[in-house]
Design an enzyme around this catalytic site. Structure first.
Site, short mmCIF file in Angstrom:
data_model
loop_
_atom_site.label_atom_id
_atom_site.label_comp_id
_atom_site.label_asym_id
_atom_site.label_seq_id
_atom_site.Cartn_x
_atom_site.Cartn_y
_atom_site.Cartn_z
CG ASP A 114 47.52 42.84 43.07
OD1 ASP A 114 48.73 43.04 43.29
OD2 ASP A 114 46.75 43.77 42.72
CE LYS B 97 49.03 42.51 39.01
NZ LYS B 97 48.24 43.75 38.92
P1 5GP Z 1 44.08 40.66 45.65
O1 5GP Z 1 42.94 40.50 46.61
O2 5GP Z 1 45.10 39.54 45.66
O3 5GP Z 1 44.72 42.02 45.72
O4 5GP Z 1 43.45 40.70 44.22
C1 5GP Z 1 42.97 39.64 43.63
C2 5GP Z 1 41.86 40.04 42.66
O5 5GP Z 1 42.03 41.37 42.10
C3 5GP Z 1 41.95 39.08 41.53
O6 5GP Z 1 41.11 37.97 41.75
C4 5GP Z 1 41.49 39.93 40.36
O7 5GP Z 1 40.07 39.88 40.31
C5 5GP Z 1 41.89 41.35 40.69
N1 5GP Z 1 43.17 41.72 40.07
C6 5GP Z 1 44.36 41.92 40.69
N2 5GP Z 1 45.34 42.21 39.81
C7 5GP Z 1 44.75 42.18 38.59
C8 5GP Z 1 45.25 42.38 37.25
O8 5GP Z 1 46.43 42.62 36.97
N3 5GP Z 1 44.34 42.28 36.25
C9 5GP Z 1 43.02 42.00 36.47
N4 5GP Z 1 42.23 41.93 35.40
N5 5GP Z 1 42.52 41.78 37.71
C10 5GP Z 1 43.39 41.87 38.75
#
Ligand code: 5GP
Ligand code: MG
Length: 197
Positions: free
Chosen positions: A113, A141
């Site tokens: 994300d 995403k």
């Molecule tokens: P980042 O650090 O890349 O922003 O987020 C990664 C983590 O956030 C992922 O491993 C997941 O645990 C959570 N996350 C981000 N987007 C989503 C989503 O659309 N759905 C869910 N269930 N978890 C998400």
């Protein structure tokens, strides 16, 4: 175009608004991903560091499509400690336990994300002086607002900027067991006051 909505059963039907990635698309693509990863590491032993809990079901399917000599290590990273509803920045809840020095490390997570979780993981792995480090995510995403997001080496599917659940991914600890990657209906996200959750 949305995929047809499967019948899950009376407890789940109505909670799912639409399917982002079907169980059939998952099976096909994870077979391909396994072959891509196996070709990349052919002849080498790989150490997989998988991020719990979201990658659990993806990991189980992926590793069985990778005919490689592999080790598995599990870690837990959370950006939402306690009942926080905004990201506090990713932190290890369960640190990486394996000795990674000199190893070929493949980090496996459910979704990219903001990329901050993957940055933390790569930095932590690199501190152990591995022979190589690569990353694999089931979902990437779309975040047009982030121009310098870290990327992943292996990606299952690109999705729009919607909150995904199922196939390991949760909302409020629920829905990891859905066989498809889905988006919830609004009433599953905001249950009516006094409802039985
Ligand atoms: P980042 O650090 O890349 O922003 O987020 C990664 C983590 O956030 C992922 O491993 C997941 O645990 C959570 N996350 C981000 N987007 C989503 C989503 O659309 N759905 C869910 N269930 N978890 C998400
Ligand atoms: Mg996660």
């Amino acid at each position: 175009m949305d995929l047809p909505l499967p019948r899950y059963g009376p407890d789940i039907d109505g909670l799912v608004d639409h399917v982002l990635v079907s169980r059939y698309q998952l099976a096909d693509r994870i077979g391909q991903l396994g072959r891509e990863i196996a070709a990349c590491y052919a002849g080498s032993e790989v150490t997989i560091v998988a991020v719990m809990t979201g990658s659990l079901i993806f990991l189980a399917d992926l590793v069985r499509q990778m005919p490689l000599v592999a080790r598995l290590d599990l870690t837990t990273v959370s950006s939402y400690p306690g009942d926080a509803t905004t990201s506090q920045g990713p932190k290890f809840l369960l640190p990486i336990s394996a000795d990674l020095s000199g190893r070929h490390v493949l980090i496996v997570d459910d979704i990219l994300d903001s990329g901050r979780t993957m940055e933390l993981l790569i930095g932590t792995v690199n501190a152990q002086r591995p022979a190589s480090v690569r990353s694999c995510v089931l979902l990437r995403k779309r975040r047009d607002d982030l121009s310098d997001r870290i990327d992943a080496d292996f990606v299952g599917f690109d999705i729009e900027n919607e909150f995904a659940v199922g196939y390991g991914l949760d909302f409020n600890h629920l829905y990891r067991n859905l066989p498809d990657v889905c988006v919830l209906s609004q009433h599953a996200i905001d249950p009516p006051a006094g409802g039985d959750a």
